[in-house]
Design an enzyme around this catalytic site. Sequence first.
Site, mmCIF file in Angstrom:
data_model
loop_
_atom_site.group_PDB
_atom_site.id
_atom_site.type_symbol
_atom_site.label_atom_id
_atom_site.label_comp_id
_atom_site.label_asym_id
_atom_site.label_seq_id
_atom_site.Cartn_x
_atom_site.Cartn_y
_atom_site.Cartn_z
ATOM 1 N N SER A 241 -4.691 17.493 -0.300
ATOM 2 C CA SER A 241 -6.338 17.914 -0.218
ATOM 3 C C SER A 241 -6.648 19.185 0.694
ATOM 4 O O SER A 241 -7.105 20.028 0.112
ATOM 5 C CB SER A 241 -7.195 16.721 0.292
ATOM 6 O OG SER A 241 -6.892 16.247 1.555
ATOM 7 N N HIS A 271 -2.554 9.505 -2.292
ATOM 8 C CA HIS A 271 -3.415 10.329 -1.186
ATOM 9 C C HIS A 271 -4.451 9.436 -0.720
ATOM 10 O O HIS A 271 -4.492 8.265 -0.555
ATOM 11 C CB HIS A 271 -3.671 11.652 -1.781
ATOM 12 C CG HIS A 271 -4.113 12.628 -0.632
ATOM 13 N ND1 HIS A 271 -3.762 12.503 0.727
ATOM 14 C CD2 HIS A 271 -4.649 13.881 -0.469
ATOM 15 C CE1 HIS A 271 -4.436 13.282 1.472
ATOM 16 N NE2 HIS A 271 -5.088 14.109 0.628
ATOM 17 N N HIS A 318 4.695 7.617 4.571
ATOM 18 C CA HIS A 318 4.268 8.775 4.921
ATOM 19 C C HIS A 318 5.015 10.146 4.727
ATOM 20 O O HIS A 318 6.311 9.810 4.863
ATOM 21 C CB HIS A 318 3.468 9.065 6.227
ATOM 22 C CG HIS A 318 2.404 10.153 6.392
ATOM 23 N ND1 HIS A 318 2.819 11.509 6.561
ATOM 24 C CD2 HIS A 318 1.237 10.216 6.150
ATOM 25 C CE1 HIS A 318 1.664 12.161 6.634
ATOM 26 N NE2 HIS A 318 0.949 11.456 6.261
ATOM 27 N N ARG A 327 -3.827 7.146 13.499
ATOM 28 C CA ARG A 327 -5.317 6.917 13.043
ATOM 29 C C ARG A 327 -5.263 5.614 12.555
ATOM 30 O O ARG A 327 -6.361 5.107 12.685
ATOM 31 C CB ARG A 327 -5.395 7.983 11.889
ATOM 32 C CG ARG A 327 -5.319 9.377 12.038
ATOM 33 C CD ARG A 327 -5.269 10.291 10.867
ATOM 34 N NE ARG A 327 -4.100 10.017 10.061
ATOM 35 C CZ ARG A 327 -4.156 10.342 8.587
ATOM 36 N NH1 ARG A 327 -5.003 11.202 8.196
ATOM 37 N NH2 ARG A 327 -3.043 9.929 7.967
ATOM 38 N N ASP A 375 -4.795 4.710 5.714
ATOM 39 C CA ASP A 375 -5.517 4.062 4.524
ATOM 40 C C ASP A 375 -5.225 2.521 4.827
ATOM 41 O O ASP A 375 -5.901 1.698 4.156
ATOM 42 C CB ASP A 375 -5.020 4.535 3.393
ATOM 43 C CG ASP A 375 -5.354 5.823 3.121
ATOM 44 O OD1 ASP A 375 -6.486 6.378 3.416
ATOM 45 O OD2 ASP A 375 -4.436 6.585 2.576
HETATM 46 N N1 CMX Z 1 5.925 1.525 -1.208
HETATM 47 C C1 CMX Z 1 7.221 1.475 -1.884
HETATM 48 N N2 CMX Z 1 7.814 2.503 -2.254
HETATM 49 C C2 CMX Z 1 7.517 3.466 -1.323
HETATM 50 C C3 CMX Z 1 6.530 3.570 -0.210
HETATM 51 C C4 CMX Z 1 5.432 2.541 -0.228
HETATM 52 N N3 CMX Z 1 4.721 2.436 0.662
HETATM 53 N N4 CMX Z 1 6.323 4.837 0.284
HETATM 54 C C5 CMX Z 1 7.528 5.472 -0.171
HETATM 55 N N5 CMX Z 1 8.058 4.973 -1.172
HETATM 56 C C6 CMX Z 1 9.121 5.194 -2.064
HETATM 57 C C7 CMX Z 1 8.760 6.391 -2.828
HETATM 58 O O1 CMX Z 1 8.047 6.079 -3.788
HETATM 59 C C8 CMX Z 1 10.119 7.331 -3.203
HETATM 60 O O2 CMX Z 1 10.584 6.500 -4.145
HETATM 61 P P1 CMX Z 1 11.333 7.350 -5.697
HETATM 62 O O3 CMX Z 1 12.678 7.792 -4.670
HETATM 63 O O4 CMX Z 1 11.637 6.208 -6.500
HETATM 64 O O5 CMX Z 1 10.520 8.121 -5.842
HETATM 65 C C9 CMX Z 1 10.848 6.788 -2.005
HETATM 66 O O6 CMX Z 1 10.324 5.631 -1.321
HETATM 67 C C10 CMX Z 1 10.848 8.235 -0.822
HETATM 68 O O7 CMX Z 1 9.722 8.400 -0.767
HETATM 69 P P2 CMX Z 1 9.357 9.051 0.784
HETATM 70 O O8 CMX Z 1 10.108 10.099 0.803
HETATM 71 O O9 CMX Z 1 9.355 8.031 1.888
HETATM 72 O O10 CMX Z 1 7.723 9.379 0.722
HETATM 73 P P3 CMX Z 1 6.967 10.326 0.002
HETATM 74 O O11 CMX Z 1 7.001 11.735 0.786
HETATM 75 O O12 CMX Z 1 7.740 10.920 -1.345
HETATM 76 O O13 CMX Z 1 5.517 10.103 -0.484
HETATM 77 C C11 CMX Z 1 3.684 8.811 0.025
HETATM 78 C C12 CMX Z 1 4.649 9.831 0.838
HETATM 79 C C13 CMX Z 1 2.441 8.664 1.097
HETATM 80 C C14 CMX Z 1 3.180 9.355 -1.373
HETATM 81 C C15 CMX Z 1 4.360 7.478 -0.151
HETATM 82 O O14 CMX Z 1 4.935 6.994 1.154
HETATM 83 C C16 CMX Z 1 3.381 6.581 -0.806
HETATM 84 O O15 CMX Z 1 3.363 6.267 -2.010
HETATM 85 N N6 CMX Z 1 2.734 5.452 -0.014
HETATM 86 C C17 CMX Z 1 1.679 4.517 -0.611
HETATM 87 C C18 CMX Z 1 0.616 5.413 -0.932
HETATM 88 C C19 CMX Z 1 -0.163 5.692 0.411
HETATM 89 O O16 CMX Z 1 -0.513 4.859 1.304
HETATM 90 N N7 CMX Z 1 -0.754 6.880 0.368
HETATM 91 C C20 CMX Z 1 -1.720 7.430 1.278
HETATM 92 C C21 CMX Z 1 -0.932 8.307 2.621
HETATM 93 C C22 CMX Z 1 -1.873 8.665 3.313
HETATM 94 C C23 CMX Z 1 -2.934 9.557 2.681
HETATM 95 O O17 CMX Z 1 -2.552 10.642 2.180
HETATM 96 O O18 CMX Z 1 -3.873 9.293 2.611
#
Ligand code: CMX
Length: 437
Positions: A241, A271, A318, A327, A375
């Site tokens: 964002s 996000h 994250h 948070r 979240d």
């Molecule tokens: N559940 C399952 N798998 C997860 C995960 C979770 N909560 N968090 C990361 N992973 C996976 C990723 O999908 C990625 O898989 P692939 O290699 O198959 O693509 C792998 O672990 C490595 O990811 P990462 O480097 O740890 O995390 P990223 O920086 O790529 O992504 C985020 C960060 C937040 C998008 C991810 O942790 C996620 O999808 N979390 C769940 C959604 C969420 O809570 N989002 C809110 C974040 C806060 C906000 O912005 O509001």
Amino acid sequence: MSTLKEVLRKKIDEHRPRTTRLVKEFGDVKLGDVTISQAIGGARGIKCLVTDISYLDPFEGIRFRGMTIPETFAALPKVPGSDYPYVEGFWYLLLTGDVPTMEQTLEVVEAWKAKAQLPTYVIDVLRAMPRDTHPMTMFSAGILAMQRDSVFAKNYAAGKFNKMTCWEDMFEDCDNMMAKLGTLGAYIYRMKYCGDTHIEADPALDMGGQFAHLIGQCEEYKDVARMYFILHSDHESGNVSAHTTHLVASALSDAYYSYSAGINGLAGPLHGLANEEVLRWTQNFMAKLGGKVPTEEELKQALWDTLNSGQVIPGYGHAVLRKTDPRYTSQREFCINTPGLADYPLFQLVKMIFEVAPGVLTEHGKAKNPWPNVDAQSGVIQWYYGVNQYEFYTVLFGIGRALGCLANITWDRALGYAIERPKSVTTAMLEEAAGVK
Ligand code: CMX
């Protein structure tokens, strides 16, 4: 299936192994200053954004203008009778880096009150949308509609652009928008979920308190709103964002174009929409168990079922943080210290997920950070106070996030940051750099 889609599917199937191989086998190969895995994988860790509004340390969490969350809450002037500060004082802090006095804070409070009302044409835009439109779409459209009144756009069109002083018009737009976002969110809420009945503003209230009042909430919720908006405000400038807002503003687009775009990024499930997803996941899980408290084994199984079906555990992980999000902790403390909420079954379950999910994610072995983010905790507080329309939670996030995004683009313009334009390469160029045949 159309020929176009059929051909596209074939091309995508053929291309995917190339990308997967580049990341897996040649991720560390350098392309100038960045690696192949950074170029393909969302620019992780590349230091190419500058902001002084907040800084996110992977292990400590966020600091707003150098202050941790508890320090920020302690330092700012409080609303009389409340444990939480004025959102308006926090806006002053983000913009200037100075903790405002009560007098300086109240000046912002009064300025925002005077311009909090929504223009009729914005209401007309909202009312023209089907009622089952997602509230984030309405929120984004409402912000975009306000562009009509952009001071920056008007002065620019009149040939009054001056690189040194144009930040003032940006500031006016941002301040005007901030004054209205609570009213906009509340209008959408009442129109969609409260039979289209609306509540008159109370001239005595600050922005956070007014929002609670306008959605028809209780006294206690006023602090929830203040806390929520401040906690969600800023997370340095690389998140979707903030980065989108910055990117769009870098083309000299005004604050309304820029933040409406930022809101569209916030609406993604990875996000801001994750707060909606957390509640949906948790409620579905409780419904499956017929409302009974799950055992640890049942909870583990549900988390594994989610992971095995290829979905993420919402609210966990994250891109930058490598520990529990402060948070999250701040909201958890609010729950623990609020009688009624501390024993609330949904909060008990959220607490239990916190005990179980990091272990499951660690065993799963993919996520770099198995700990909860902001979240994971926020929906339970809303649900407790009866804000149970979880599709609305990201709008609450969006009202708060504006504080950070808009403070940032005011400074972007003041410092004359350049239009953002990274360079792209082709897959064939990556393969050449990696020495792949
Ligand atoms: N559940 C399952 N798998 C997860 C995960 C979770 N909560 N968090 C990361 N992973 C996976 C990723 O999908 C990625 O898989 P692939 O290699 O198959 O693509 C792998 O672990 C490595 O990811 P990462 O480097 O740890 O995390 P990223 O920086 O790529 O992504 C985020 C960060 C937040 C998008 C991810 O942790 C996620 O999808 N979390 C769940 C959604 C969420 O809570 N989002 C809110 C974040 C806060 C906000 O912005 O509001």
